[in-house]
Write a protein that holds these residues in place. Sequence first.
Motif, PDB file in Angstrom:
ATOM      1  N   THR A   6     -30.435  68.818  82.066  1.00 15.88           N
ATOM      2  CA  THR A   6     -30.999  67.446  83.003  1.00 15.88           C
ATOM      3  C   THR A   6     -32.233  67.352  81.745  1.00 15.88           C
ATOM      4  OG1 THR A   6     -31.112  68.132  85.070  1.00 15.88           O
ATOM      5  CG2 THR A   6     -32.639  67.046  84.751  1.00 15.88           C
ATOM      6  N   MET A   7     -32.283  65.910  81.727  1.00 20.81           N
ATOM      7  CA  MET A   7     -32.981  65.011  80.323  1.00 20.81           C
ATOM      8  C   MET A   7     -34.362  65.402  80.992  1.00 20.81           C
ATOM      9  SD  MET A   7     -31.642  65.357  77.244  1.00 20.81           S
ATOM     10  CE  MET A   7     -32.684  64.661  76.835  1.00 20.81           C
ATOM     11  N   HIS A   8     -35.658  65.473  80.460  1.00 23.27           N
ATOM     12  CA  HIS A   8     -36.598  65.231  80.809  1.00 23.27           C
ATOM     13  C   HIS A   8     -37.558  64.309  79.984  1.00 23.27           C
ATOM     14  CE1 HIS A   8     -35.990  69.050  83.596  1.00 23.27           C
ATOM     15  NE2 HIS A   8     -35.752  69.447  82.079  1.00 23.27           N
ATOM     16  N   ASP A   9     -38.902  64.025  80.765  1.00 24.45           N
ATOM     17  CA  ASP A   9     -39.799  62.979  79.995  1.00 24.45           C
ATOM     18  C   ASP A   9     -40.668  63.923  78.967  1.00 24.45           C
ATOM     19  OD1 ASP A   9     -38.868  60.898  81.046  1.00 24.45           O
ATOM     20  OD2 ASP A   9     -40.537  60.913  82.795  1.00 24.45           O
ATOM     21  N   ARG A  10     -40.616  65.121  78.734  1.00 19.49           N
ATOM     22  CA  ARG A  10     -41.054  65.982  77.692  1.00 19.49           C
ATOM     23  C   ARG A  10     -40.848  66.783  77.237  1.00 19.49           C
ATOM     24  NH1 ARG A  10     -46.534  65.179  76.436  1.00 19.49           N
ATOM     25  NH2 ARG A  10     -46.154  68.311  76.572  1.00 19.49           N
ATOM     26  N   TYR A  11     -40.679  66.887  76.016  1.00 15.06           N
ATOM     27  CA  TYR A  11     -39.699  67.897  75.209  1.00 15.06           C
ATOM     28  C   TYR A  11     -39.812  69.359  75.649  1.00 15.06           C
ATOM     29  CZ  TYR A  11     -44.102  69.865  72.968  1.00 15.06           C
ATOM     30  OH  TYR A  11     -44.917  70.477  71.865  1.00 15.06           O
ATOM     31  N   GLN A  12     -39.279  70.320  75.584  1.00 13.05           N
ATOM     32  CA  GLN A  12     -38.967  71.376  76.701  1.00 13.05           C
ATOM     33  C   GLN A  12     -38.809  72.660  75.408  1.00 13.05           C
ATOM     34  OE1 GLN A  12     -38.844  71.203  80.460  1.00 13.05           O
ATOM     35  NE2 GLN A  12     -38.533  69.985  80.137  1.00 13.05           N
ATOM     36  N   ALA A  13     -38.611  72.528  74.278  1.00 10.02           N
ATOM     37  CA  ALA A  13     -38.774  73.766  73.586  1.00 10.02           C
ATOM     38  C   ALA A  13     -39.110  73.042  71.754  1.00 10.02           C
ATOM     39  CB  ALA A  13     -37.932  74.227  73.752  1.00 10.02           C
ATOM     40  N   LEU A  14     -39.945  73.540  70.700  1.00  5.86           N
ATOM     41  CA  LEU A  14     -39.851  73.479  69.536  1.00  5.86           C
ATOM     42  C   LEU A  14     -40.534  74.675  68.958  1.00  5.86           C
ATOM     43  CD1 LEU A  14     -40.470  71.185  67.632  1.00  5.86           C
ATOM     44  CD2 LEU A  14     -42.637  70.532  68.505  1.00  5.86           C
ATOM     45  N   ASP A  15     -39.496  74.752  68.441  1.00  9.93           N
ATOM     46  CA  ASP A  15     -40.556  76.810  67.845  1.00  9.93           C
ATOM     47  C   ASP A  15     -39.308  76.540  66.799  1.00  9.93           C
ATOM     48  OD1 ASP A  15     -41.936  78.316  67.190  1.00  9.93           O
ATOM     49  OD2 ASP A  15     -41.760  79.454  68.750  1.00  9.93           O
ATOM     50  N   HIS A  16     -39.862  77.296  65.361  1.00  8.27           N
ATOM     51  CA  HIS A  16     -39.035  78.116  65.013  1.00  8.27           C
ATOM     52  C   HIS A  16     -38.769  79.880  65.496  1.00  8.27           C
ATOM     53  CE1 HIS A  16     -41.119  76.768  61.631  1.00  8.27           C
ATOM     54  NE2 HIS A  16     -39.629  76.776  61.151  1.00  8.27           N
ATOM     55  N   VAL A  17     -37.110  80.044  65.649  1.00 10.50           N
ATOM     56  CA  VAL A  17     -36.389  80.609  66.815  1.00 10.50           C
ATOM     57  C   VAL A  17     -35.725  81.917  66.150  1.00 10.50           C
ATOM     58  CG1 VAL A  17     -34.663  80.700  68.849  1.00 10.50           C
ATOM     59  CG2 VAL A  17     -36.086  78.596  68.018  1.00 10.50           C
ATOM     60  N   GLU A  18     -36.370  83.157  66.340  1.00  8.99           N
ATOM     61  CA  GLU A  18     -34.749  84.724  66.262  1.00  8.99           C
ATOM     62  C   GLU A  18     -34.257  84.836  66.978  1.00  8.99           C
ATOM     63  OE1 GLU A  18     -35.322  88.232  63.550  1.00  8.99           O
ATOM     64  OE2 GLU A  18     -37.274  86.881  63.762  1.00  8.99           O
ATOM     65  N   LEU A  19     -33.170  84.972  66.770  1.00 10.11           N
ATOM     66  CA  LEU A  19     -32.169  85.871  68.230  1.00 10.11           C
ATOM     67  C   LEU A  19     -31.414  86.639  68.383  1.00 10.11           C
ATOM     68  CD1 LEU A  19     -30.378  82.386  69.198  1.00 10.11           C
ATOM     69  CD2 LEU A  19     -31.961  83.085  70.162  1.00 10.11           C
ATOM     70  N   GLU A  20     -30.926  88.187  68.596  1.00  9.60           N
ATOM     71  CA  GLU A  20     -30.629  88.986  68.468  1.00  9.60           C
ATOM     72  C   GLU A  20     -28.724  88.873  69.184  1.00  9.60           C
ATOM     73  OE1 GLU A  20     -31.325  94.178  69.253  1.00  9.60           O
ATOM     74  OE2 GLU A  20     -32.515  92.782  69.008  1.00  9.60           O
ATOM     75  N   ALA A  21     -28.447  89.525  68.523  1.00 10.77           N
ATOM     76  CA  ALA A  21     -27.199  89.025  69.356  1.00 10.77           C
ATOM     77  C   ALA A  21     -26.584  90.242  70.121  1.00 10.77           C
ATOM     78  CB  ALA A  21     -25.814  88.990  68.864  1.00 10.77           C
ATOM     79  N   VAL A  22     -26.880  90.066  71.773  1.00 15.08           N
ATOM     80  CA  VAL A  22     -26.025  91.572  72.460  1.00 15.08           C
ATOM     81  C   VAL A  22     -24.897  91.984  72.919  1.00 15.08           C
ATOM     82  CG1 VAL A  22     -28.185  91.105  73.854  1.00 15.08           C
ATOM     83  CG2 VAL A  22     -26.018  89.802  74.807  1.00 15.08           C
ATOM     84  N   GLU A  23     -23.680  91.498  72.586  1.00 12.24           N
ATOM     85  CA  GLU A  23     -22.738  90.811  71.796  1.00 12.24           C
ATOM     86  C   GLU A  23     -21.832  90.844  70.581  1.00 12.24           C
ATOM     87  OE1 GLU A  23     -20.475  88.102  74.890  1.00 12.24           O
ATOM     88  OE2 GLU A  23     -22.175  89.608  76.145  1.00 12.24           O
TER      89      GLU A  23
END
Length: 438
Positions: free
Chosen positions: A347-364
Amino acid sequence: MNGFVLGGVSSGVGKTVATLSIIQALEDAGHEVQPAKAGPDFIDPSHHEAIAGRPSRTLDLWLCGADGLRRNYRRGEGDVCVVEGVMGLYDGDGSSTAMVAEALDLPVVLVVDAKAGMESVAATALGFREYADTIGRDIEVAGVVAQRAHGGRHEQGIRDALPDDLAYFGRIPPNDDLEIPDRHLGLEMGGEAALPRAALREAAESLEAERLAAVASEPPTPESPAPSAASAEPVDATIAVASDAAFCFRYPATLERFRERAEIVTFSPVAGDPVPDADAVYLPGGYPELHTAELESAGTLAELGNLAADGFPVLGECGGLMAMSQSLTTAAGERHEMAGILPADVTMHDRYQALDHVELEAVEGTLTADAGETIRGHEFHYSSADVDGDARFAFETVRGDGIDGDHDGLTEYDSLGTYVHVHVESGAFDRFLERVEG
């Protein structure tokens, strides 16, 4: 290749217009200009390319690392590199403009809004220069470009107020034609709203092109080869890349790596192109929310969903994730069917839902990472994904919001959709190529 960084005193000060005007001024003076962006943005670089005629390099310390910055910088062409900063010069903990300038050892030209100031322009520039020492940043603020400055007494007052060791590189005069329309995610793309050449050339006449070229310097060489260098042999694979107005957010280095190691073909889901004969599909980010009706009716996404259900690998980033979902509902409340690969409704929104540099760790193990590996990227989206209860996530979020605050990377069949954009320096795309090799 020598270069310099255009840093702003804040967001909204007119860095992009200044960058485009400087590119025009340098080209009019006979220089070959390589544009770049100190940040993960896709939109500003599209304007750079529209004026410079070559892809803009992505220079983000979080995404690429210091050596990755230098490697990506050296992939550029030309004799002067103009690096547009992100936000204000010192803003951002993951990869500020100042951090990028320091890592590349490039001088900073400060863009200052002079609309309602004269001596204050000099005071602002002096403060920005001195602040580098206060926080221990080894950068050189070489001088200023005065945005929205008039000529005559206004310009002369700025010149006179600057100390001798802060250069005046010219001004961008007020001009309504030097305004780029914006929408969610930022400005409109360069192919949609390129600034008029006449207006840019008029601005270029007020800039001191040769003085700007003279201040540029060359970054140090990378200290180490690319992490993927040992496994950079060609792979027996063809990658189909979605490329149209809905899928237009991809870094030049990604396509370069695909071409270095594999075959690449492009297709347009908006136009209803059939899925090409390939070993995998890459769906970049972009604006699928602006083309929902076409995507729903064209048939390409439905075909892609059927292929994915039979084990055909599909990798989607942000807009790609949205297109891989079961449905996409616009901000106006209109629901459209998507590919149905991933167990999620977006679903699209009128305001942004996330804005950042990201780090992910793979669980699989997944298309872009082995279990336990971490990758860094960037997220910026106005949509949210409501996932089914039995959905499987490939990543936990070490930093950032991801899909549900704790996880990212919805995986189904042999496909993966993530809200995070990653750079080729992360190694993720090399792993993708090796996973899908025929």
